[in-house]
Design a protein around this motif. Structure first.
Motif, mmCIF file in Angstrom:
data_model
loop_
_atom_site.group_PDB
_atom_site.id
_atom_site.type_symbol
_atom_site.label_atom_id
_atom_site.label_comp_id
_atom_site.label_asym_id
_atom_site.label_seq_id
_atom_site.Cartn_x
_atom_site.Cartn_y
_atom_site.Cartn_z
ATOM 1 N N GLU A 91 77.991 14.632 83.261
ATOM 2 C CA GLU A 91 76.786 13.816 83.145
ATOM 3 C C GLU A 91 77.094 12.576 82.330
ATOM 4 O OE1 GLU A 91 74.004 16.553 81.292
ATOM 5 O OE2 GLU A 91 72.960 16.748 83.207
ATOM 6 N N HIS A 93 75.420 9.871 79.860
ATOM 7 C CA HIS A 93 74.268 9.790 78.975
ATOM 8 C C HIS A 93 74.035 8.329 78.615
ATOM 9 C CE1 HIS A 93 74.921 14.184 77.491
ATOM 10 N NE2 HIS A 93 75.255 14.033 78.749
ATOM 11 N N ASN A 105 66.032 8.543 76.820
ATOM 12 C CA ASN A 105 67.339 9.137 77.089
ATOM 13 C C ASN A 105 67.396 9.372 78.578
ATOM 14 O OD1 ASN A 105 68.992 9.575 74.816
ATOM 15 N ND2 ASN A 105 67.668 11.247 74.140
ATOM 16 N N TYR A 107 70.088 11.171 81.553
ATOM 17 C CA TYR A 107 71.326 11.850 81.922
ATOM 18 C C TYR A 107 71.464 11.759 83.434
ATOM 19 C CZ TYR A 107 71.638 14.166 77.331
ATOM 20 O OH TYR A 107 71.754 14.435 76.000
ATOM 21 N N SER A 131 75.957 22.322 81.531
ATOM 22 C CA SER A 131 75.624 21.631 80.296
ATOM 23 C C SER A 131 74.643 22.384 79.422
ATOM 24 C CB SER A 131 75.078 20.219 80.580
ATOM 25 O OG SER A 131 76.041 19.461 81.229
#
Length: 192
Positions: A91, A93, A105, A107, A131
């Motif tokens: 991923e 970020h 945020n 992802y 994750s």
């Protein structure tokens, strides 16, 4: 699991701002301002909070989760690209801005080319970490969902949540994105 927001839209109960966002979400990524608006005003829009992970959701779907209550919301049945360990989903970020200030945020994850292969690592069927550190794994599950994403080449997932005023909500958007022409093999690029 069908897209809960689409059911709301189909019944005509969705307010106009939500209908506009749902229409846009079917074919393009949402603007940062729209994501912040959805996360802040989901109750006013009657946007449902999902309690279970979807099973291989199609492109254009939006889901809202409370990531504290639905801890494994990323286990969605698709085969996502993994890190070099072959287990952890790769991923990216990012922090996204609204009005020049960090607000979200985000992802990003991409499906594996050709639907993936391998031993089911990170594909969301319970055999990979996806994750989620400390996630329970099931050894009896075989690689049954391994080819679910092969039907949707270029599927991507974006998970958004607010940096401030966070209630634990995460908006998850799935969208199939065509590769840029430079990423196509030479024979396909000539046909485009």
């Amino acid at each position: 699991m069908p897209c809960p927001a689409e059911r709301l839209n189909a019944t005509g109960d969705a307010p106009k701002p939500l209908r506009d966002v749902l229409t846009r979400a079917r074919g393009a990524w949402l603007r940062n301002e729209h994501v912040v608006d959805l996360l802040r005003n989901h109750r006013a829009y009657n946007f449902p909070v999902s309690r279970a992970s979807p099973a291989a959701p199609p492109s254009g779907c939006l889901f809202l989760f409370n990531r504290r209550a639905t801890r494994y919301f990323r286990r969605d049945g698709h085969c996502w690209r993994t890190k070099s360990d072959g287990k952890t989903v790769r991923e990216t970020h990012e922090k996204l801005k609204v009005a020049g200030k960090d607000a979200l945020n985000c992802y990003y994850a991409h499906t594996m080319p050709g639907g993936g292969g391998g031993n089911g690592g990170g594909n969301g069927n319970g055999n990979g970490s996806d994750s989620d550190a400390g996630a329970p794994t099931t050894t009896a599950t075989t690689n049954t969902t391994n080819n679910t994403s092969s039907a949707v080449e270029g599927l991507q997932r974006r998970c958004y949540w607010l940096l401030q005023g966070d209630e634990g909500l995460v908006l998850v958007h799935y969208l199939a994105v065509a590769p840029p022409p430079s990423a196509l093999p030479a024979s396909q690029a000539l046909l485009s």
